[in-house]
Design an enzyme around this catalytic site. Structure first.
Site, PDB file in Angstrom:
ATOM      1  N   ARG A   7       0.836  -1.205   0.000  1.00  0.00           N
ATOM      2  CA  ARG A   7       0.000   0.000   0.000  1.00  0.00           C
ATOM      3  C   ARG A   7       0.872   1.257   0.000  1.00  0.00           C
ATOM      4  O   ARG A   7       0.591   2.206  -0.725  1.00  0.00           O
ATOM      5  CB  ARG A   7      -0.953   0.020   1.205  1.00  0.00           C
ATOM      6  CG  ARG A   7      -2.038  -1.033   1.101  1.00  0.00           C
ATOM      7  CD  ARG A   7      -2.919  -1.038   2.334  1.00  0.00           C
ATOM      8  NE  ARG A   7      -2.100  -1.296   3.511  1.00  0.00           N
ATOM      9  CZ  ARG A   7      -2.274  -0.731   4.704  1.00  0.00           C
ATOM     10  NH1 ARG A   7      -3.260   0.124   4.909  1.00  0.00           N
ATOM     11  NH2 ARG A   7      -1.478  -1.014   5.708  1.00  0.00           N
ATOM     12  N   ASN A  25      -6.503  -2.451   2.369  1.00  0.00           N
ATOM     13  CA  ASN A  25      -6.509  -3.894   2.598  1.00  0.00           C
ATOM     14  C   ASN A  25      -7.951  -4.390   2.624  1.00  0.00           C
ATOM     15  O   ASN A  25      -8.813  -3.771   3.243  1.00  0.00           O
ATOM     16  CB  ASN A  25      -5.852  -4.239   3.933  1.00  0.00           C
ATOM     17  CG  ASN A  25      -4.353  -4.105   3.894  1.00  0.00           C
ATOM     18  OD1 ASN A  25      -3.736  -4.165   2.839  1.00  0.00           O
ATOM     19  ND2 ASN A  25      -3.749  -3.911   5.045  1.00  0.00           N
TER      20      ASN A  25
END
Length: 78
Positions: A7, A25
């Site tokens: 990320r 997520n």
């Protein structure tokens, strides 16, 4: 793919390309990346996501194009 810096990496690349959006997520261990900005920049981010140079192993990139809503600012890691 969680826990390997993906990320953060996606966020960094998106910001370098002038994109706004998020990397989140998902409960099933996948990561959702949403990006808004010029189509050419979004395509460059997509190429990077598919490049094999990401943290962790990306086995598939599902793509869905849509109209920008303009409601995103910055690029968040969630």
């Amino acid at each position: 793919m969680q826990g390997v810096g993906f990320r953060w990496w996606a966020r960094s690349r998106a910001l370098e390309l002038g994109l706004t959006g998020l990397a989140r997520n998902l409960p099933d261990k996948r990561v959702l990346v949403v990006a808004e900005g010029p189509r050419s920049s979004a395509e460059k981010l997509l190429d990077l996501l598919k490049s094999g140079t990401t943290p962790g192993h990306v086995s598939d990139v599902a793509v869905q194009w849509g109209e920008a809503t303009g409601g995103l600012t910055g690029f968040e890691e969630q």
